[in-house]
Design a protein around this motif. Structure first.
Motif, mmCIF file in Angstrom:
data_model
loop_
_atom_site.group_PDB
_atom_site.id
_atom_site.type_symbol
_atom_site.label_atom_id
_atom_site.label_comp_id
_atom_site.label_asym_id
_atom_site.label_seq_id
_atom_site.Cartn_x
_atom_site.Cartn_y
_atom_site.Cartn_z
ATOM 1 N N LEU A 24 0.832 -1.205 0.000
ATOM 2 C CA LEU A 24 0.000 0.000 0.000
ATOM 3 C C LEU A 24 0.864 1.252 0.000
ATOM 4 N N THR A 25 1.956 1.237 0.759
ATOM 5 C CA THR A 25 2.849 2.393 0.835
ATOM 6 C C THR A 25 3.417 2.737 -0.540
ATOM 7 N N LEU A 26 3.681 1.719 -1.347
ATOM 8 C CA LEU A 26 4.262 1.945 -2.672
ATOM 9 C C LEU A 26 3.262 2.516 -3.670
ATOM 10 N N HIS A 27 1.976 2.259 -3.462
ATOM 11 C CA HIS A 27 1.005 2.566 -4.511
ATOM 12 C C HIS A 27 -0.017 3.643 -4.164
ATOM 13 N N ILE A 28 -0.205 3.969 -2.913
ATOM 14 C CA ILE A 28 -1.143 5.039 -2.556
ATOM 15 C C ILE A 28 -0.516 5.945 -1.507
ATOM 16 N N GLU A 29 -1.076 7.139 -1.383
ATOM 17 C CA GLU A 29 -0.576 8.078 -0.385
ATOM 18 C C GLU A 29 -0.863 7.558 1.017
ATOM 19 N N GLN A 30 0.101 7.788 1.899
ATOM 20 C CA GLN A 30 -0.106 7.393 3.286
ATOM 21 C C GLN A 30 -1.176 8.272 3.918
ATOM 22 N N PRO A 31 -2.020 7.695 4.762
ATOM 23 C CA PRO A 31 -3.086 8.493 5.377
ATOM 24 C C PRO A 31 -2.534 9.544 6.329
ATOM 25 N N ILE A 32 -3.271 10.627 6.437
ATOM 26 C CA ILE A 32 -2.895 11.699 7.359
ATOM 27 C C ILE A 32 -3.311 11.311 8.771
ATOM 28 N N ILE A 33 -2.402 11.474 9.714
ATOM 29 C CA ILE A 33 -2.694 11.238 11.132
ATOM 30 C C ILE A 33 -2.992 12.599 11.761
ATOM 31 N N GLU A 34 -4.220 12.800 12.171
ATOM 32 C CA GLU A 34 -4.662 14.112 12.648
ATOM 33 C C GLU A 34 -4.210 14.341 14.095
ATOM 34 N N ILE A 63 -8.952 7.067 10.514
ATOM 35 C CA ILE A 63 -8.186 6.927 9.275
ATOM 36 C C ILE A 63 -8.968 6.112 8.248
ATOM 37 N N ALA A 64 -9.624 5.048 8.702
ATOM 38 C CA ALA A 64 -10.429 4.234 7.790
ATOM 39 C C ALA A 64 -11.567 5.053 7.187
ATOM 40 N N LEU A 65 -12.246 5.830 8.013
ATOM 41 C CA LEU A 65 -13.335 6.674 7.529
ATOM 42 C C LEU A 65 -12.831 7.716 6.543
ATOM 43 N N ASN A 66 -11.718 8.355 6.878
ATOM 44 C CA ASN A 66 -11.142 9.370 5.992
ATOM 45 C C ASN A 66 -10.731 8.770 4.651
ATOM 46 N N THR A 67 -10.193 7.558 4.694
ATOM 47 C CA THR A 67 -9.748 6.895 3.468
ATOM 48 C C THR A 67 -10.925 6.588 2.552
ATOM 49 N N HIS A 68 -12.028 6.114 3.123
ATOM 50 C CA HIS A 68 -13.209 5.834 2.307
ATOM 51 C C HIS A 68 -13.822 7.125 1.758
ATOM 52 N N ASP A 69 -13.680 8.232 2.485
ATOM 53 C CA ASP A 69 -14.196 9.515 1.996
ATOM 54 C C ASP A 69 -13.509 9.945 0.712
ATOM 55 N N LEU A 70 -12.236 9.627 0.582
ATOM 56 C CA LEU A 70 -11.491 10.008 -0.622
ATOM 57 C C LEU A 70 -12.112 9.385 -1.867
ATOM 58 N N ILE A 71 -12.616 8.163 -1.722
ATOM 59 C CA ILE A 71 -13.256 7.481 -2.846
ATOM 60 C C ILE A 71 -14.658 8.030 -3.081
ATOM 61 N N ALA A 72 -15.375 8.292 -2.010
ATOM 62 C CA ALA A 72 -16.767 8.749 -2.130
ATOM 63 C C ALA A 72 -16.872 10.056 -2.902
ATOM 64 N N GLN A 73 -15.827 10.894 -2.833
ATOM 65 C CA GLN A 73 -15.882 12.201 -3.481
ATOM 66 C C GLN A 73 -15.328 12.203 -4.902
ATOM 67 N N LYS A 74 -14.845 11.057 -5.379
ATOM 68 C CA LYS A 74 -14.368 10.964 -6.754
ATOM 69 C C LYS A 74 -15.565 10.866 -7.702
ATOM 70 N N THR A 75 -15.626 11.771 -8.662
ATOM 71 C CA THR A 75 -16.759 11.779 -9.589
ATOM 72 C C THR A 75 -16.440 11.053 -10.890
ATOM 73 N N THR A 76 -15.155 10.998 -11.247
ATOM 74 C CA THR A 76 -14.754 10.307 -12.468
ATOM 75 C C THR A 76 -13.553 9.427 -12.168
ATOM 76 N N VAL A 77 -13.440 8.353 -12.916
ATOM 77 C CA VAL A 77 -12.318 7.428 -12.737
ATOM 78 C C VAL A 77 -11.778 7.057 -14.115
ATOM 79 N N ASP A 78 -10.513 7.382 -14.414
ATOM 80 C CA ASP A 78 -9.915 6.912 -15.650
ATOM 81 C C ASP A 78 -9.077 5.678 -15.351
ATOM 82 N N SER A 79 -8.618 5.060 -16.395
ATOM 83 C CA SER A 79 -7.925 3.787 -16.238
ATOM 84 C C SER A 79 -6.668 3.900 -15.400
#
Length: 234
Positions: A24-34, A63-79
Motif C-alpha cells: 500500500l505504501t508503494l502505490h497510494i498516499e499514506q493516510p494523514i494522522i490528525e 483513518i479508515a473513515l477518511n480513506t473511504h471519503d477520498l473514494i466517495a468524493q471521486k466523480t470520475t475514474v480513468d484507467s
C-alpha cells in the motif's frame, strides 16, 4: 504519565507502525494522522490504563473513515486511477480491520461498542452533509464542524466527560485548527477534501472570504469560552 506534548509523537509512531503495509505504501498516499484529534483523545483518556490501545484504535477508525471519503468524493475514474482507487478502498478496509483486531486483543468490548455507534452516527450524518446541495456557507461550516467531532464526542461520553461547554470548546477548537490548515493549503494552491466539498456544495460565497470569516468567528468563541480545556489547548 507523559505530558500532552510528549505523548503525541509516541502515539503517531504507534499508529504509523500499525498501518504500515509495504504494498500500500508503494502505490497510494499514506493516510494523514490528525494530531489535533490525538491531543483531544489524550485529554479525554489520560486517566485510563489502556490509553495507548484506546487512542490508536480510535485513530484507526478515523483513518479508515477518511480513506473511504477520498473514494466517495471521486466523480470520475480513468484507467490510470482505477488501480489506485481500488487499493484505496482496500486500504480503508485494512485500517478498519486493524481497529477491530486491536480492540478484540485488548478485550475492550465497551469501547468497541462506542466506536461502532460513532461510525453509525457518522455514516448517517455524512449522507445528509455530503449529498445536500447547495448549502449556505454557514450551514456548510456548522455541518462539517459537527461531523468532524462525532467520533471524539462519542469518546468523550465513554470517558464520562459530559460538560456541554467542554464539548462545544473541543468541537470549535478542532474546526478552528482545520480552518487554519485549509487556509495554508489554499495559499499553496493545494486541493483538499474540505475545499472540494465547499466548492461542490456552497454557492455565491468566496472560499477565501469564508475561511477568513470562520477563523475570526471561532477565535472569538474560543477566547470567550469558560471551558477548562483552554489550559490544555490554548
Amino acid at each position: 504519565m507523559e505530558t500532552l506534548t510528549q505523548s503525541i509523537p509516541s502515539y503517531r509512531k504507534l499508529i504509523e507502525n500499525e498501518i504500515e503495509h509495504t504494498y500500500l505504501t508503494l502505490h497510494i498516499e499514506q493516510p494523514i494522522i490528525e494530531e489535533d484529534k490525538l491531543k483531544l483523545l489524550h485529554i479525554l483518556l489520560m486517566n485510563y490504563e489502556d490509553i495507548e490501545d484506546s487512542i490508536v484504535s480510535v485513530m484507526l477508525v478515523q483513518i479508515a473513515l477518511n480513506t473511504h471519503d477520498l473514494i466517495a468524493q471521486k466523480t470520475t475514474v480513468d484507467s490510470s486511477d482505477r488501480k489506485s482507487q481500488q487499493l484505496t478502498v482496500l486500504a480503508g478496509d485494512f485500517y478498519s480491520g486493524l481497529y477491530y483486531k486491536r480492540l478484540s486483543e485488548a478485550d475492550n468490548i465497551l469501547l468497541t461498542g462506542v466506536l461502532a455507534n460513532g461510525i453509525s452516527d457518522i455514516t448517517e450524518q455524512k449522507m445528509d452533509f455530503f449529498y445536500t446541495s447547495p448549502q449556505e456557507a454557514t450551514q456548510f461550516a456548522e455541518g462539517f464542524c459537527e461531523l468532524d467531532f462525532v467520533l471524539i464526542k462519542h469518546v468523550a461520553f465513554y470517558s464520562n466527560w459530559h460538560s456541554e461547554e467542554d464539548h462545544r470548546y473541543m468541537k470549535n477548537w478542532l474546526f478552528y485548527r482545520r480552518l487554519l490548515q485549509e487556509a495554508d493549503f489554499m495559499e499553496e494552491e493545494k486541493e483538499t477534501l474540505f475545499s472540494q466539498l465547499f466548492h461542490k456544495n456552497v454557492q455565491k460565497t468566496d472560499y477565501k472570504t469564508f475561511l477568513k470569516d470562520e477563523i475570526q468567528k471561532r477565535e472569538k468563541y474560543l477566547g470567550e469560552s469558560n471551558s477548562i480545556l483552554k489550559q490544555y489547548l490554548s
